[in-house]
Scaffold this motif. Structure first.
Motif, PDB file in Angstrom:
ATOM      1  N   TRP A  79     -21.234  -7.714  -1.425  1.00 41.57           N
ATOM      2  CA  TRP A  79     -20.134  -8.285  -0.652  1.00 41.57           C
ATOM      3  C   TRP A  79     -20.733  -9.135   0.454  1.00 41.57           C
ATOM      4  O   TRP A  79     -21.457  -8.641   1.306  1.00 41.57           O
ATOM      5  N   GLN A  80     -20.451 -10.429   0.449  1.00 46.36           N
ATOM      6  CA  GLN A  80     -21.019 -11.350   1.426  1.00 46.36           C
ATOM      7  C   GLN A  80     -19.947 -11.777   2.422  1.00 46.36           C
ATOM      8  O   GLN A  80     -18.782 -11.914   2.077  1.00 46.36           O
ATOM      9  N   ASN A  81     -20.367 -12.030   3.646  1.00 48.66           N
ATOM     10  CA  ASN A  81     -19.491 -12.494   4.733  1.00 48.66           C
ATOM     11  C   ASN A  81     -18.349 -11.498   4.971  1.00 48.66           C
ATOM     12  O   ASN A  81     -17.177 -11.853   4.905  1.00 48.66           O
ATOM     13  N   ILE A  82     -18.720 -10.274   5.248  1.00 46.03           N
ATOM     14  CA  ILE A  82     -17.731  -9.212   5.384  1.00 46.03           C
ATOM     15  C   ILE A  82     -17.033  -9.341   6.736  1.00 46.03           C
ATOM     16  O   ILE A  82     -17.584  -9.007   7.772  1.00 46.03           O
ATOM     17  N   ASP A  83     -15.835  -9.850   6.746  1.00 43.28           N
ATOM     18  CA  ASP A  83     -14.990  -9.777   7.948  1.00 43.28           C
ATOM     19  C   ASP A  83     -13.516  -9.718   7.583  1.00 43.28           C
ATOM     20  O   ASP A  83     -12.677  -9.524   8.428  1.00 43.28           O
ATOM     21  N   LEU A  84     -13.195  -9.878   6.285  1.00 41.44           N
ATOM     22  CA  LEU A  84     -11.826  -9.792   5.771  1.00 41.44           C
ATOM     23  C   LEU A  84     -10.854 -10.734   6.469  1.00 41.44           C
ATOM     24  O   LEU A  84      -9.656 -10.515   6.473  1.00 41.44           O
ATOM     25  N   ASN A 138     -18.013 -17.292  11.117  1.00 36.13           N
ATOM     26  CA  ASN A 138     -18.117 -18.412  10.177  1.00 36.13           C
ATOM     27  C   ASN A 138     -16.988 -19.426  10.340  1.00 36.13           C
ATOM     28  O   ASN A 138     -16.620 -20.101   9.394  1.00 36.13           O
ATOM     29  N   CYS A 141     -13.735 -23.420   8.172  1.00 33.30           N
ATOM     30  CA  CYS A 141     -14.169 -22.095   7.730  1.00 33.30           C
ATOM     31  C   CYS A 141     -15.339 -22.346   6.793  1.00 33.30           C
ATOM     32  O   CYS A 141     -15.152 -22.856   5.689  1.00 33.30           O
ATOM     33  N   GLU A 150     -17.656 -20.294   5.167  1.00 29.69           N
ATOM     34  CA  GLU A 150     -17.754 -19.509   3.946  1.00 29.69           C
ATOM     35  C   GLU A 150     -16.704 -18.410   3.978  1.00 29.69           C
ATOM     36  O   GLU A 150     -16.494 -17.773   5.002  1.00 29.69           O
ATOM     37  N   THR A 151     -16.069 -18.198   2.870  1.00 30.81           N
ATOM     38  CA  THR A 151     -15.097 -17.121   2.769  1.00 30.81           C
ATOM     39  C   THR A 151     -15.777 -15.864   2.241  1.00 30.81           C
ATOM     40  O   THR A 151     -16.923 -15.891   1.819  1.00 30.81           O
ATOM     41  N   ASP A 152     -15.057 -14.760   2.254  1.00 36.52           N
ATOM     42  CA  ASP A 152     -15.591 -13.517   1.717  1.00 36.52           C
ATOM     43  C   ASP A 152     -15.833 -13.670   0.218  1.00 36.52           C
ATOM     44  O   ASP A 152     -15.018 -14.256  -0.493  1.00 36.52           O
ATOM     45  N   ILE A 200     -17.275 -11.473  -3.312  1.00 36.34           N
ATOM     46  CA  ILE A 200     -17.732 -10.244  -3.955  1.00 36.34           C
ATOM     47  C   ILE A 200     -18.420 -10.643  -5.251  1.00 36.34           C
ATOM     48  O   ILE A 200     -17.826 -11.297  -6.102  1.00 36.34           O
TER      49      ILE A 200
END
Length: 69
Positions: A7-12, A18, A36, A38-40, A42
């Motif tokens: 899971w990359q860029n975990i902030d939901l 970012n 923005c 990069e988005t989250d 998986i």
């Protein structure tokens, strides 16, 4: 068989990580832009090996026998 989940860029979307806001203004204008980067994401990875360890393979014999090396 092996598998993994990353899971990359975990902030939901709750944190402002970012993200970047650029605001520009002048005498007759005002503008703002939200970026923005990069988005989250998986990533799911599954891999498997088709080679069996107990296979009965026959390798070619050398002219000089087993003591060549």
């Amino acid at each position: 068989m092996t598998g993994s989940v990353q899971w990359q860029n975990i902030d939901l979307g709750m944190n402002e990580s970012n993200r970047k806001r650029i605001t520009t203004w002048g005498d007759d204008f005002y503008t703002t832009i939200d970026y923005c980067y990069e988005t989250d994401m998986i990533l799911v990875k599954l891999s498997f090996n088709l080679n069996w360890k107990n296979s009965n393979t026959k390798h070619p014999q050398s002219e000089f026998g087993e003591k060549e090396f």
